[in-house]
Scaffold this active site. Structure first.
Site, PDB file in Angstrom:
ATOM      1  N   LYS A  22     -38.101  66.250 -15.836  1.00 29.23           N
ATOM      2  CA  LYS A  22     -36.713  65.951 -16.244  1.00 29.23           C
ATOM      3  C   LYS A  22     -35.736  66.906 -15.571  1.00 29.23           C
ATOM      4  O   LYS A  22     -34.711  66.487 -15.036  1.00 29.23           O
ATOM      5  CB  LYS A  22     -36.600  66.084 -17.767  1.00 29.23           C
ATOM      6  CG  LYS A  22     -35.173  66.196 -18.284  1.00 29.23           C
ATOM      7  CD  LYS A  22     -35.115  66.322 -19.781  1.00 29.23           C
ATOM      8  CE  LYS A  22     -35.069  67.717 -20.319  1.00 29.23           C
ATOM      9  NZ  LYS A  22     -33.785  68.415 -20.219  1.00 29.23           N
ATOM     10  N   ASN A  23     -36.055  68.193 -15.606  1.00 34.25           N
ATOM     11  CA  ASN A  23     -35.087  69.186 -15.122  1.00 34.25           C
ATOM     12  C   ASN A  23     -34.963  69.218 -13.598  1.00 34.25           C
ATOM     13  O   ASN A  23     -34.078  69.871 -13.066  1.00 34.25           O
ATOM     14  CB  ASN A  23     -35.434  70.588 -15.649  1.00 34.25           C
ATOM     15  CG  ASN A  23     -35.112  70.717 -17.124  1.00 34.25           C
ATOM     16  OD1 ASN A  23     -34.522  69.821 -17.716  1.00 34.25           O
ATOM     17  ND2 ASN A  23     -35.510  71.828 -17.717  1.00 34.25           N
ATOM     18  N   ARG A  92     -26.041  67.961 -21.856  1.00 33.17           N
ATOM     19  CA  ARG A  92     -25.656  69.172 -21.149  1.00 33.17           C
ATOM     20  C   ARG A  92     -25.689  68.965 -19.622  1.00 33.17           C
ATOM     21  O   ARG A  92     -24.846  69.464 -18.892  1.00 33.17           O
ATOM     22  CB  ARG A  92     -26.636  70.270 -21.557  1.00 33.17           C
ATOM     23  CG  ARG A  92     -26.663  71.484 -20.678  1.00 33.17           C
ATOM     24  CD  ARG A  92     -25.577  72.463 -21.023  1.00 33.17           C
ATOM     25  NE  ARG A  92     -25.539  73.561 -20.101  1.00 33.17           N
ATOM     26  CZ  ARG A  92     -24.587  74.476 -20.068  1.00 33.17           C
ATOM     27  NH1 ARG A  92     -23.602  74.415 -20.919  1.00 33.17           N
ATOM     28  NH2 ARG A  92     -24.612  75.452 -19.206  1.00 33.17           N
ATOM     29  N   CYS A 116     -28.568  70.163 -26.221  1.00 32.07           N
ATOM     30  CA  CYS A 116     -29.257  70.831 -27.328  1.00 32.07           C
ATOM     31  C   CYS A 116     -28.390  71.951 -27.901  1.00 32.07           C
ATOM     32  O   CYS A 116     -27.740  72.681 -27.155  1.00 32.07           O
ATOM     33  CB  CYS A 116     -30.548  71.464 -26.827  1.00 32.07           C
ATOM     34  SG  CYS A 116     -31.965  70.410 -27.011  1.00 32.07           S
ATOM     35  N   ARG A 121     -23.934  78.170 -24.635  1.00 27.32           N
ATOM     36  CA  ARG A 121     -24.059  77.556 -23.314  1.00 27.32           C
ATOM     37  C   ARG A 121     -22.732  77.436 -22.564  1.00 27.32           C
ATOM     38  O   ARG A 121     -22.264  76.324 -22.279  1.00 27.32           O
ATOM     39  CB  ARG A 121     -24.778  76.208 -23.414  1.00 27.32           C
ATOM     40  CG  ARG A 121     -26.131  76.360 -24.065  1.00 27.32           C
ATOM     41  CD  ARG A 121     -26.942  75.115 -24.029  1.00 27.32           C
ATOM     42  NE  ARG A 121     -27.745  75.003 -22.821  1.00 27.32           N
ATOM     43  CZ  ARG A 121     -28.735  74.165 -22.666  1.00 27.32           C
ATOM     44  NH1 ARG A 121     -29.051  73.352 -23.618  1.00 27.32           N
ATOM     45  NH2 ARG A 121     -29.407  74.120 -21.551  1.00 27.32           N
ATOM     46  N   ASP A 304     -38.197  77.288 -22.437  1.00 23.64           N
ATOM     47  CA  ASP A 304     -38.478  75.930 -22.917  1.00 23.64           C
ATOM     48  C   ASP A 304     -39.871  75.808 -23.539  1.00 23.64           C
ATOM     49  O   ASP A 304     -40.174  74.795 -24.175  1.00 23.64           O
ATOM     50  CB  ASP A 304     -38.339  74.915 -21.763  1.00 23.64           C
ATOM     51  CG  ASP A 304     -36.880  74.647 -21.426  1.00 23.64           C
ATOM     52  OD1 ASP A 304     -35.998  75.118 -22.166  1.00 23.64           O
ATOM     53  OD2 ASP A 304     -36.622  73.978 -20.410  1.00 23.64           O
ATOM     54  N   ARG A 396     -35.472  62.838 -25.677  1.00 21.56           N
ATOM     55  CA  ARG A 396     -34.559  63.276 -24.609  1.00 21.56           C
ATOM     56  C   ARG A 396     -35.349  63.854 -23.439  1.00 21.56           C
ATOM     57  O   ARG A 396     -34.934  63.743 -22.289  1.00 21.56           O
ATOM     58  CB  ARG A 396     -33.639  64.394 -25.138  1.00 21.56           C
ATOM     59  CG  ARG A 396     -32.416  63.932 -25.872  1.00 21.56           C
ATOM     60  CD  ARG A 396     -31.474  65.106 -26.084  1.00 21.56           C
ATOM     61  NE  ARG A 396     -31.401  65.883 -24.876  1.00 21.56           N
ATOM     62  CZ  ARG A 396     -31.383  67.227 -24.818  1.00 21.56           C
ATOM     63  NH1 ARG A 396     -31.390  67.928 -25.916  1.00 21.56           N
ATOM     64  NH2 ARG A 396     -31.326  67.842 -23.673  1.00 21.56           N
TER      65      ARG A 396
HETATM   66  C1  UD1 Z   1     -31.738  74.870 -17.614  1.00 22.88           C
HETATM   67  C2  UD1 Z   1     -32.703  73.839 -18.143  1.00 22.88           C
HETATM   68  C3  UD1 Z   1     -33.150  74.210 -19.552  1.00 22.88           C
HETATM   69  C4  UD1 Z   1     -33.722  75.627 -19.561  1.00 22.88           C
HETATM   70  C5  UD1 Z   1     -32.757  76.602 -18.913  1.00 22.88           C
HETATM   71  C6  UD1 Z   1     -33.346  77.999 -18.751  1.00 22.88           C
HETATM   72  C7  UD1 Z   1     -31.975  71.797 -17.069  1.00 22.88           C
HETATM   73  C8  UD1 Z   1     -31.374  70.445 -17.217  1.00 22.88           C
HETATM   74  N1  UD1 Z   1     -32.034  72.541 -18.172  1.00 22.88           N
HETATM   75  O1  UD1 Z   1     -30.605  74.877 -18.469  1.00 22.88           O
HETATM   76  O2  UD1 Z   1     -34.151  73.279 -19.956  1.00 22.88           O
HETATM   77  O3  UD1 Z   1     -33.942  76.015 -20.900  1.00 22.88           O
HETATM   78  O4  UD1 Z   1     -32.380  76.147 -17.604  1.00 22.88           O
HETATM   79  O5  UD1 Z   1     -34.519  77.964 -18.025  1.00 22.88           O
HETATM   80  O6  UD1 Z   1     -32.436  72.166 -16.001  1.00 22.88           O
HETATM   81  N2  UD1 Z   1     -25.023  80.913 -18.972  1.00 22.88           N
HETATM   82  C9  UD1 Z   1     -23.779  81.508 -18.976  1.00 22.88           C
HETATM   83  N3  UD1 Z   1     -22.804  80.968 -18.176  1.00 22.88           N
HETATM   84  C10 UD1 Z   1     -23.026  79.873 -17.392  1.00 22.88           C
HETATM   85  C11 UD1 Z   1     -24.312  79.289 -17.382  1.00 22.88           C
HETATM   86  C12 UD1 Z   1     -25.282  79.829 -18.182  1.00 22.88           C
HETATM   87  O7  UD1 Z   1     -23.544  82.489 -19.676  1.00 22.88           O
HETATM   88  O8  UD1 Z   1     -22.097  79.431 -16.698  1.00 22.88           O
HETATM   89  C13 UD1 Z   1     -26.096  81.460 -19.839  1.00 22.88           C
HETATM   90  C14 UD1 Z   1     -26.530  80.437 -20.893  1.00 22.88           C
HETATM   91  O9  UD1 Z   1     -25.673  80.463 -22.015  1.00 22.88           O
HETATM   92  C15 UD1 Z   1     -27.915  80.897 -21.214  1.00 22.88           C
HETATM   93  C16 UD1 Z   1     -28.420  81.446 -19.877  1.00 22.88           C
HETATM   94  O10 UD1 Z   1     -27.250  81.673 -19.083  1.00 22.88           O
HETATM   95  O11 UD1 Z   1     -27.880  81.936 -22.159  1.00 22.88           O
HETATM   96  C17 UD1 Z   1     -29.365  80.499 -19.135  1.00 22.88           C
HETATM   97  O12 UD1 Z   1     -28.720  79.289 -18.875  1.00 22.88           O
HETATM   98  P1  UD1 Z   1     -29.035  78.403 -17.584  1.00 22.88           P
HETATM   99  O13 UD1 Z   1     -30.052  79.069 -16.744  1.00 22.88           O
HETATM  100  O14 UD1 Z   1     -27.733  78.046 -16.964  1.00 22.88           O
HETATM  101  O15 UD1 Z   1     -29.658  77.127 -18.255  1.00 22.88           O
HETATM  102  P2  UD1 Z   1     -29.270  75.612 -18.015  1.00 22.88           P
HETATM  103  O16 UD1 Z   1     -29.038  75.363 -16.574  1.00 22.88           O
HETATM  104  O17 UD1 Z   1     -28.231  75.197 -18.988  1.00 22.88           O
END
Ligand code: UD1
Length: 415
Positions: A22-23, A92, A116, A121, A304, A396
């Site tokens: 999925k990711n 998301r 989620c 986030r 995850d 999902r």
């Molecule tokens: C992706 C994955 C999710 C996984 C996560 C971490 C997808 C669709 N989802 O989510 O399944 O759990 O990586 O491996 O690929 N953050 C900030 N600012 C930002 C972006 C992120 O502070 O602009 C923080 C987030 O709040 C969180 C951390 O960084 O605490 C990790 O987030 P991120 O690596 O961005 O995860 P996702 O891309 O949302």
């Protein structure tokens, strides 16, 4: 709302195949918006999040046709750059549309994404990266308006290796003028898959899988046919399920190099693991030892899989400690597991788990995707019947989880 009725006390045995990731599929689908040709994607799992992304892309003017696990995507006629709030709120991953729409049309309007409820986030890192490439971004009343006369390559250094922000930066940079360097980039395997996808359509991207990614902008991207990588989180969940039930399972369509941190912990717990080509055999012992786990960016233990692993540790011998360092609010399964007889104490981002001899079945509700998977796993080993409500969260991101587990001997009814 659909529920799973899980009969406890089973042991998983047999062979099962993992679906496409999925990711990896979600950002790659978004990236097809940058192409002026036809994209054929193989191994795209049938999931709610994927269907949601298909809907958004169709609304923007793309043609998306599913044939089994293959998606045929034509983005030539896309003209839309405005994504309705209702669709953004559903998922998301809709934030992935920022980079490609800016890259192709130099403008985009969307509301803050949903998904989620595992923490606040924020998307500050996505925005910072796009601004570095020349985008002007206005935020206000829940909307983000971004536009750029043109995007120009630049150096981007992340404060934290965000997966989504790294992918968005890559998507915006691939058609930008000049070279972009992304430092402190996320190193997740799904980012390597995105790089490989771009290169299959004429992009010039290198370094994915390390913390420094180089992107030389190209004028256009051509048609391609691409196979999505296997889902390492689904694979990890099936490994953990087998370890929990004391089973013996061969899991196929796995890239085991993506799962070292998980296999290492399962071996510490007491499972015997053998990697054979693109399959893993796991033979679990009935006695499970407690372990300590800290979630980290890749190649550390994946956040995850924290919830499924916590489920396993509720019935492991001794005390285990889990530290969740990635998301703030990712222990929502704890209250539900406690209702099943688990002994868990949460303080801030740390959970202390005292292993019990057995869990007992009861009615629980999936609070989010991975926490939902964790409750299904708990149901497999609990005494009696466990009813897991709100399985739409599970749908999902796990493709027909109950059918896969049932093929290994589980008894799970969807109602
Ligand atoms: C992706 C994955 C999710 C996984 C996560 C971490 C997808 C669709 N989802 O989510 O399944 O759990 O990586 O491996 O690929 N953050 C900030 N600012 C930002 C972006 C992120 O502070 O602009 C923080 C987030 O709040 C969180 C951390 O960084 O605490 C990790 O987030 P991120 O690596 O961005 O995860 P996702 O891309 O949302």
């Amino acid at each position: 709302m659909e529920k799973f009725i899980v009969t406890g006390g089973v042991q998983l045995n047999g062979c099962v195949q993992v679906s496409g990731a999925k990711n990896a599929a979600l950002p790659i689908m978004a990236a097809t918006l940058l192409s002026h040709g036809l994209t054929v994607l193989h191994d795209v799992p049938e999931l709610r999040d994927i269907a949601m992304m298909q809907n958004i892309m169709k609304l923007l003017g793309a043609s998306v046709v599913r044939e089994g696990h293959t998606l045929v995507i034509d983005t030539v006629a896309v003209t839309g750059t405005d994504i309705p709030e209702a669709l953004m709120r559903e998922m998301r991953a809709s934030v992935f549309l920022l980079g490609p729409l800016l890259g192709r049309f130099h403008q985009v309007r969307l509301s803050y994404p949903g998904g989620c409820a595992i923490g606040p986030r924020p998307i500050n890192l996505h925005i910072k990266a796009l601004e570095k490439l020349g985008a002007h971004i206005k935020e206000g009343s829940g909307y983000i308006d971004a536009e750029a006369k043109k995007l120009v390559g630049n150096e981007i250094t992340f404060d934290f290796p965000s997966v989504g922000a790294t992918e968005n930066a890559m998507m915006a940079a691939v058609l930008a003028e000049g070279t972009t360097v992304i430092r402190n980039a996320a190193r997740e395997p799904e980012i390597v898959d995105l790089q490989n996808f771009f290169n299959s359509m004429g992009g010039r991207v290198g370094g994915a899988g390390t913390d420094c990614i180089f992107i030389r902008g190209v004028k256009s991207l051509h048609s391609t046919e691409y196979q999505i990588m296997p889902d390492r989180i689904e694979a990890g969940t099936l490994l953990i399920a087998t370890a929990m039930t004391g089973g013996n399972v061969i899991i196929g369509n796995i890239n085991h190099a993506c799962l070292f941190s998980v296999m290492d912990k399962l071996q510490e717990i007491g499972s015997v693991i053998e990697c054979r080509g693109n399959a893993i055999r796991i033979k679990a012992e009935n006695l499970r030892r407690g372990v300590d786990i800290k979630t980290l960016p890749y190649p550390g233990f994946p956040t995850d899989l924290q919830a499924p692993m916590l489920s396993l540790l509720t019935i492991a011998k001794g005390t285990s400690i889990i530290s969740e360092t990635i998301f703030e609010n990712r222990f929502k399964h704890v209250d539900e597991l406690t209702r099943m007889g688990a002994k868990i104490k949460v303080e801030g981002r740390t959970a202390v788990i005292r292993g019990v001899d057995a869990l007992s079945g009861t009615c629980v509700a999936a609070p989010d995707l991975r926490a939902g998977g964790a409750l299904v796993l708990a149901g497999l080993v609990a005494a009696g019947t466990t009813i897991v409500d709100e399985v739409y969260h599970i749908d999902r991101g796990y493709e027909r989880l109950e059918e896969k587990l049932n093929s290994l001997g589980a008894i799970i009814l969807r109602k």
